[in-house]
Enzyme design. Structure first.
Site, short mmCIF file in Angstrom:
data_model
loop_
_atom_site.label_atom_id
_atom_site.label_comp_id
_atom_site.label_asym_id
_atom_site.label_seq_id
_atom_site.Cartn_x
_atom_site.Cartn_y
_atom_site.Cartn_z
N ARG A 224 0.96 -1.21 -0.01
CA ARG A 224 0.01 0.03 -0.05
C ARG A 224 0.75 1.23 -0.01
O ARG A 224 1.95 1.14 0.46
CB ARG A 224 -0.87 0.07 1.25
CG ARG A 224 -2.16 -1.05 1.34
CD ARG A 224 -3.12 -0.61 0.24
NE ARG A 224 -4.27 -1.23 0.27
CZ ARG A 224 -4.44 -2.36 -0.60
NH1 ARG A 224 -3.75 -2.65 -1.30
NH2 ARG A 224 -5.77 -3.03 -0.56
N HIS A 272 -1.58 1.20 -9.50
CA HIS A 272 -2.40 0.13 -8.68
C HIS A 272 -3.06 -1.17 -9.48
O HIS A 272 -4.12 -1.56 -9.41
CB HIS A 272 -3.35 0.67 -7.71
CG HIS A 272 -3.67 -0.31 -6.44
ND1 HIS A 272 -3.96 0.31 -5.39
CD2 HIS A 272 -3.87 -1.46 -6.43
CE1 HIS A 272 -4.44 -0.72 -4.55
NE2 HIS A 272 -4.26 -1.81 -5.21
P1 NDP Z 1 -1.75 -12.03 4.13
O1 NDP Z 1 -2.77 -11.36 5.18
O2 NDP Z 1 -1.85 -13.36 3.41
O3 NDP Z 1 -0.39 -11.91 4.57
C1 NDP Z 1 0.28 -10.85 5.26
C2 NDP Z 1 1.73 -11.01 5.79
O4 NDP Z 1 2.42 -9.88 6.31
C3 NDP Z 1 2.00 -12.31 6.56
O5 NDP Z 1 2.90 -13.04 6.31
C4 NDP Z 1 2.13 -11.43 8.00
O6 NDP Z 1 2.96 -12.18 8.90
C5 NDP Z 1 2.72 -10.09 7.29
N1 NDP Z 1 2.64 -9.26 8.51
C6 NDP Z 1 1.77 -8.47 8.63
N2 NDP Z 1 1.93 -7.37 9.79
C7 NDP Z 1 3.41 -7.70 9.92
C8 NDP Z 1 4.47 -7.01 10.90
N3 NDP Z 1 3.87 -6.14 11.71
N4 NDP Z 1 5.45 -7.29 10.55
C9 NDP Z 1 5.98 -8.23 9.81
N5 NDP Z 1 5.12 -9.00 8.95
C10 NDP Z 1 3.74 -8.67 9.09
O7 NDP Z 1 -1.88 -10.87 3.04
P2 NDP Z 1 -1.85 -11.01 1.45
O8 NDP Z 1 -0.43 -11.66 1.16
O9 NDP Z 1 -2.96 -11.84 0.79
O10 NDP Z 1 -1.79 -9.58 1.04
C11 NDP Z 1 -0.79 -8.64 1.52
C12 NDP Z 1 -1.19 -7.04 1.03
O11 NDP Z 1 -0.92 -7.05 -0.42
C13 NDP Z 1 -2.67 -6.68 1.14
O12 NDP Z 1 -2.81 -6.52 2.55
C14 NDP Z 1 -2.65 -5.60 0.49
O13 NDP Z 1 -2.28 -4.40 1.14
C15 NDP Z 1 -1.70 -5.69 -0.72
N6 NDP Z 1 -2.34 -6.02 -2.16
C16 NDP Z 1 -1.86 -5.15 -3.16
C17 NDP Z 1 -2.47 -5.47 -4.53
C18 NDP Z 1 -2.03 -4.48 -5.58
O14 NDP Z 1 -2.63 -4.72 -6.64
N7 NDP Z 1 -0.90 -3.61 -5.31
C19 NDP Z 1 -3.31 -6.39 -4.51
C20 NDP Z 1 -3.58 -7.29 -3.59
C21 NDP Z 1 -3.13 -6.96 -2.23
P3 NDP Z 1 2.45 -13.51 9.42
O15 NDP Z 1 2.29 -14.69 8.46
O16 NDP Z 1 2.95 -13.72 10.71
O17 NDP Z 1 0.77 -13.29 9.95
C1 OXD Z 2 -6.27 -5.56 -3.10
C2 OXD Z 2 -5.89 -4.68 -4.06
O1 OXD Z 2 -6.51 -5.23 -1.88
O2 OXD Z 2 -6.05 -4.82 -5.27
O3 OXD Z 2 -6.93 -6.68 -3.71
O4 OXD Z 2 -5.19 -3.75 -3.79
#
Ligand code: NDP
Ligand code: OXD
Length: 309
Positions: A224, A272
């Site tokens: 983000r 995005h």
């Molecule tokens: P998940 O919830 O599956 O994974 C999140 C990961 O981040 C986990 O490994 C988690 O750790 C880690 N995490 C969260 N907080 C912390 C922290 N404070 N310190 C260290 N690690 C942390 O999310 P997704 O992989 O599905 O998606 C990730 C993000 O990608 C979404 O939230 C969104 O913002 C972004 N996104 C962007 C898109 C785009 O088009 N640019 C499209 C889709 C999503 P743990 O495994 O220990 O819980």
């Molecule tokens: C999502 C994105 O969160 O597209 O799925 O950013």
């Protein structure tokens, strides 16, 4: 017991038909198109809407995010009993894996340099490295971080990953928690941010952390816009501390006209589009979750509201 959809009309039509075919007992009503009794609304599927929109539905029980992330929704304004479910679907996962492969290869092979030399009309030779010489560090080892690592692994990059609770992933050196962040950054020649935006991760791509990365490293942000401190990135690039950045997300979006990111020679922007929710696969995931709901089973992608993701 109404399921209400708020968002892109085209997606709403596809989802209406998928839900009608698979969960006929729970028709999907489309906001702005169908007649809706706010008292009856128990479930809403939306990408984004202001808090006042959700405030109209006193009996809301579950909010389904159209996206993988939830920070674009006014979660903190929802009553504490409302469950929040994010979208975990193959279209988003595959799209993100493709984007990360593209961005890592482009930065690894110095594409930004070769593009700018071409534009300047110069035939500039520069030695290239092999993947085995570019260490990639992925922040966030969730659905998207793991899928990105899966596409990078066969290319031969030394891989590491950082998450909150730690993971074991074949061929990846995994780091867990804030106490390991410095060590993780110190060995990331290309840093990929795939974290959710929470109070803990906001501004994590900042001057202090750039200073811990190897000199001349590169950054990819597909999490983000709020993860990145814009001025710190420009400063690090201008000082040569960082070599280049590829950004799919910005703060705000759209990025206002005249923002320095647009013209910075070492910044590559996409609006995005790294991963998009696909109407068909995502509609079927929504239907899976409705079936699970009716069967009293756990929902796919339910968010821990306290943790924020
Ligand atoms: P998940 O919830 O599956 O994974 C999140 C990961 O981040 C986990 O490994 C988690 O750790 C880690 N995490 C969260 N907080 C912390 C922290 N404070 N310190 C260290 N690690 C942390 O999310 P997704 O992989 O599905 O998606 C990730 C993000 O990608 C979404 O939230 C969104 O913002 C972004 N996104 C962007 C898109 C785009 O088009 N640019 C499209 C889709 C999503 P743990 O495994 O220990 O819980
Ligand atoms: C999502 C994105 O969160 O597209 O799925 O950013």
């Amino acid at each position: 017991m109404t399921l209400l959809y708020h968002g892109l009309e085209e997606r709403g039509l596809v989802w209406r038909d998928i839900v009608a075919a698979r969960v006929p007992q729970m028709p999907l009503l489309r906001w702005g198109h169908d007649e809706v009794d706010p008292q009856e609304v128990r479930y809403i599927a939306a990408w984004n809407a202001p808090a006042e929109f959700f405030g109209q539905f006193p009996n809301l029980e579950i909010l389904f995010s159209v996206g993988a992330g939830i920070d674009q929704l006014p979660i903190n304004a929802l009553p504490p009993h409302v469950r929040v479910v994010r979208m975990v679907e193959q279209g988003i996962i595959t799209g993100m894996a493709e984007y990360v492969a593209l961005a890592c290869l482009a930065l690894h092979r110095d594409l930004p340099f070769f593009i700018s030399e071409q534009r300047a009309g110069r035939w500039s030779y520069r030695h290239t490295r092999l993947a085995s010489q570019s260490r990639i560090g992925v922040m966030g080892l969730g659905e998207l971080g793991r899928a990105a690592l899966d596409v990078l692994r066969p290319l031969g990059f030394p891989l590491s990953g950082w998450s909150r609770s730690g993971r074991e992933i074949e061929g990846v050196t995994c780091f867990a928690g804030t106490s390991t962040l410095d060590a993780f950054l110190a060995q990331s020649d290309i840093l990929v941010c795939l974290l959710p935006l929470t109070d803990e991760t906001r501004g994590i791509l900042c001057r202090a952390n750039f200073a811990k990365m190897p000199a001349g490293s590169a950054v990819i942000n597909a999490g983000r816009g709020g993860h990145l401190v814009a001025d710190d990135l420009i400063e690090a690039l201008d000082a040569g501390r960082l070599r280049a950045a590829m950004l799919d997300v910005t703060n705000p979006e759209p990025l206002p006209e005249g923002h320095p990111f647009y013209r910075h020679p070492a910044i590559f922007l996409t609006p995005h589009v790294a991963a998009e929710t696909r109407h068909d696969t995502a509609g079927n995931v929504l239907a899976d979750n409705l079936e699970r709901l009716l069967a009293g089973e756990a929902l796919l992608g339910e968010v821990d509201r306290k943790r924020g993701y």
